[in-house]
Design a protein around this motif. Structure first.
Motif, PDB file in Angstrom:
ATOM      1  N   ALA A 222      63.521  12.869  12.141  1.00  0.00           N
ATOM      2  CA  ALA A 222      64.279  12.115  11.150  1.00  0.00           C
ATOM      3  C   ALA A 222      64.606  10.738  11.680  1.00  0.00           C
ATOM      4  O   ALA A 222      64.566  10.509  12.876  1.00  0.00           O
ATOM      5  CB  ALA A 222      65.562  12.858  10.786  1.00  0.00           C
TER       6      ALA A 222
ATOM      7  N   THR B  72      67.391  20.237   9.980  1.00  0.00           N
ATOM      8  CA  THR B  72      66.285  20.525   9.059  1.00  0.00           C
ATOM      9  C   THR B  72      66.519  19.822   7.732  1.00  0.00           C
ATOM     10  O   THR B  72      67.634  19.421   7.387  1.00  0.00           O
ATOM     11  CB  THR B  72      66.144  22.033   8.835  1.00  0.00           C
ATOM     12  OG1 THR B  72      67.368  22.532   8.297  1.00  0.00           O
ATOM     13  CG2 THR B  72      65.831  22.741  10.145  1.00  0.00           C
ATOM     14  N   GLY B  73      65.460  19.710   7.004  1.00  0.00           N
ATOM     15  CA  GLY B  73      65.547  19.069   5.701  1.00  0.00           C
ATOM     16  C   GLY B  73      64.551  19.711   4.775  1.00  0.00           C
ATOM     17  O   GLY B  73      64.347  20.926   4.824  1.00  0.00           O
TER      18      GLY B  73
ATOM     19  N   SER C 150      57.458  15.083  10.620  1.00  0.00           N
ATOM     20  CA  SER C 150      57.634  16.535  10.682  1.00  0.00           C
ATOM     21  C   SER C 150      56.488  17.254   9.973  1.00  0.00           C
ATOM     22  O   SER C 150      56.096  18.360  10.353  1.00  0.00           O
ATOM     23  CB  SER C 150      58.969  16.939  10.052  1.00  0.00           C
ATOM     24  OG  SER C 150      58.993  16.630   8.676  1.00  0.00           O
TER      25      SER C 150
ATOM     26  N   ALA D  71      62.143  19.256  13.098  1.00  0.00           N
ATOM     27  CA  ALA D  71      62.172  18.127  12.174  1.00  0.00           C
ATOM     28  C   ALA D  71      62.207  16.816  12.941  1.00  0.00           C
ATOM     29  O   ALA D  71      62.636  16.747  14.060  1.00  0.00           O
ATOM     30  CB  ALA D  71      63.412  18.240  11.276  1.00  0.00           C
TER      31      ALA D  71
ATOM     32  N   ASP E 248      63.857  13.498   6.960  1.00  0.00           N
ATOM     33  CA  ASP E 248      64.259  14.910   6.931  1.00  0.00           C
ATOM     34  C   ASP E 248      65.762  15.076   6.848  1.00  0.00           C
ATOM     35  O   ASP E 248      66.247  16.204   6.716  1.00  0.00           O
ATOM     36  CB  ASP E 248      63.736  15.625   8.179  1.00  0.00           C
ATOM     37  CG  ASP E 248      62.225  15.580   8.255  1.00  0.00           C
ATOM     38  OD1 ASP E 248      61.594  15.900   7.242  1.00  0.00           O
ATOM     39  OD2 ASP E 248      61.681  15.202   9.310  1.00  0.00           O
TER      40      ASP E 248
ATOM     41  N   GLN F 235      60.010  15.041   2.611  1.00  0.00           N
ATOM     42  CA  GLN F 235      59.800  15.396   4.000  1.00  0.00           C
ATOM     43  C   GLN F 235      59.108  14.247   4.721  1.00  0.00           C
ATOM     44  O   GLN F 235      58.178  13.626   4.202  1.00  0.00           O
ATOM     45  CB  GLN F 235      58.944  16.662   4.107  1.00  0.00           C
ATOM     46  CG  GLN F 235      58.632  17.073   5.544  1.00  0.00           C
ATOM     47  CD  GLN F 235      57.698  18.264   5.642  1.00  0.00           C
ATOM     48  OE1 GLN F 235      57.144  18.674   4.634  1.00  0.00           O
ATOM     49  NE2 GLN F 235      57.542  18.805   6.824  1.00  0.00           N
ATOM     50  N   SER F 236      59.566  13.983   5.932  1.00  0.00           N
ATOM     51  CA  SER F 236      58.963  12.881   6.682  1.00  0.00           C
ATOM     52  C   SER F 236      57.528  13.221   7.058  1.00  0.00           C
ATOM     53  O   SER F 236      57.167  14.383   7.271  1.00  0.00           O
ATOM     54  CB  SER F 236      59.779  12.586   7.941  1.00  0.00           C
ATOM     55  OG  SER F 236      59.540  13.559   8.930  1.00  0.00           O
TER      56      SER F 236
END
Length: 343
Positions: free
Chosen positions: A165, A156-157, A223, A163, A206, A219-220
């Motif tokens: 990434a 997670t991010g 996601s 997520a 992320d 945040q990407s």
């Protein structure tokens, strides 16, 4: 002391002058046939040095043009990918606005919107993996393979799971890699232009990657689209109680916050698109300069190497006249049999 002039010495002097005339005529004939003043370095040592220097500059100039063309091909791929990404994200925004009108939404319409959003997600993911000649245009000096792939939901991010990434296998963006490596092309003697783009900055990431500080990390978009898709797909009375900032909010407010994030993602893609356009303009200007320099260098080289054909033809005609006159004069002075032999 008086120097004795013999018949033999007169013959030798006459033959030497005639031979000199023949050599001059041969040189002029060679220049007329080749169109060049310099056929070997001994013809003009100074001109040879200038010719070699000018030819070296022309080769470098041609290489800058080739590099510029390759750089434009890289940037063209990115321009197309980012313009399409912008179009897709705006379409996603329209769907989110449509979903915000919860009064007319049913489970069927929410499912349809979520399916369409999932298609947009897959399209954007494919665009982020755009390649040119087997290399990702958004992954620096990485080798073949996808620049961005889904990772496990446990990673997670800034966003919420699941997520997406940029994969650690991507060289330039790997957390253990060498940093934000760049693909550059030299477009003139003093400067180079980056022809790839940092996808982690444009599309977001992320997970921590080199080349993007934690403060700059966003945040990407992948996601984010997943989060929007899942939020719309769930019934309006369902979903997490705490979704944004640790505050209890209803679905409308959650979608409103996600819409704001989407606007931010669109803005980052547009910034990346503007940066690509600026680099395209820079390379095109460099190519224009290289094109002008090519004509100037070619003109200078022509002045050093090429003959003035009319002038050389006049010199050749004069040399032939002088040679014939020398033959006539010598025939009257020297032994007739010798002159007949020379003819």
């Amino acid at each position: 002391m008086t120097e004795r002039v013999t018949h033999r010495s007169i013959q030798e002097a006459s033959l030497a002058r005639l031979q000199g005339n023949l050599q001059a005529m041969s040189l002029l004939q060679s220049q007329v046939s080749s169109g060049k003043k310099i056929t070997k370095p001994s013809d003009d040592p100074t001109g040879t040095v200038s010719s070699l220097a000018l030819r070296q500059q022309l080769r470098l100039n041609e290489q800058y043009t080739v590099q510029g063309d390759d750089g434009l091909s890289w940037l063209s791929m990115q321009d197309t990918a980012l313009q399409t990404t912008t179009s897709q994200l705006r379409a996603a925004r329209t769907l989110v606005v449509q979903a915000l009108n919860q009064g007319v939404q049913t489970d069927g319409t929410r499912t349809a919107i979520s399916v369409e959003l999932d298609g947009i997600l897959q399209t954007v993911l494919s665009l982020a993996n755009t390649q040119y000649q087997g290399r990702s245009v958004f992954a620096g000096t990485s080798g073949p393979g996808d620049a961005v792939v889904p990772v496990s939901p446990e990673v997670t991010g800034p966003g919420t799971a699941p997520a997406v990434a940029y994969t650690p296998a991507t060289y330039s963006w790997a957390p253990t890699g060498t940093g934000d490596t760049k693909v550059e092309r030299q477009v003139d003697a003093q400067s180079t232009v980056r022809v790839d783009s940092n996808g982690a900055r444009i599309f977001g990431t992320d997970v921590a990657v080199n080349g993007v500080s934690d403060a700059d990390r966003q945040q990407s978009v992948f996601s984010l689209l997943q989060q929007i898709r899942d939020e719309i797909k769930t019934p309006k009375e369902a979903g997490p109680d705490v979704a944004v900032g640790g505050v209890d909010v209803d679905k409308g407010k959650r979608l409103g916050e996600l819409l704001n994030r989407l606007d931010g993602a669109i803005g980052r893609v547009l910034e990346g698109l503007a940066d690509v356009g600026a680099r395209v303009n820079r390379i095109e200007r460099a190519k224009e300069v290289a094109s002008s320099a090519k004509y100037e260098l070619s003109d200078q080289l022509s002045k050093v190497e090429d003959v003035d054909l009319p002038a050389v033809m006049i010199q050749l005609s004069l040399q032939e006249t002088a040679y014939k006159a020398a033959l006539t004069a010598n025939s009257k002075v020297l032994n007739t049999s010798l002159m007949d032999f020379l003819r």
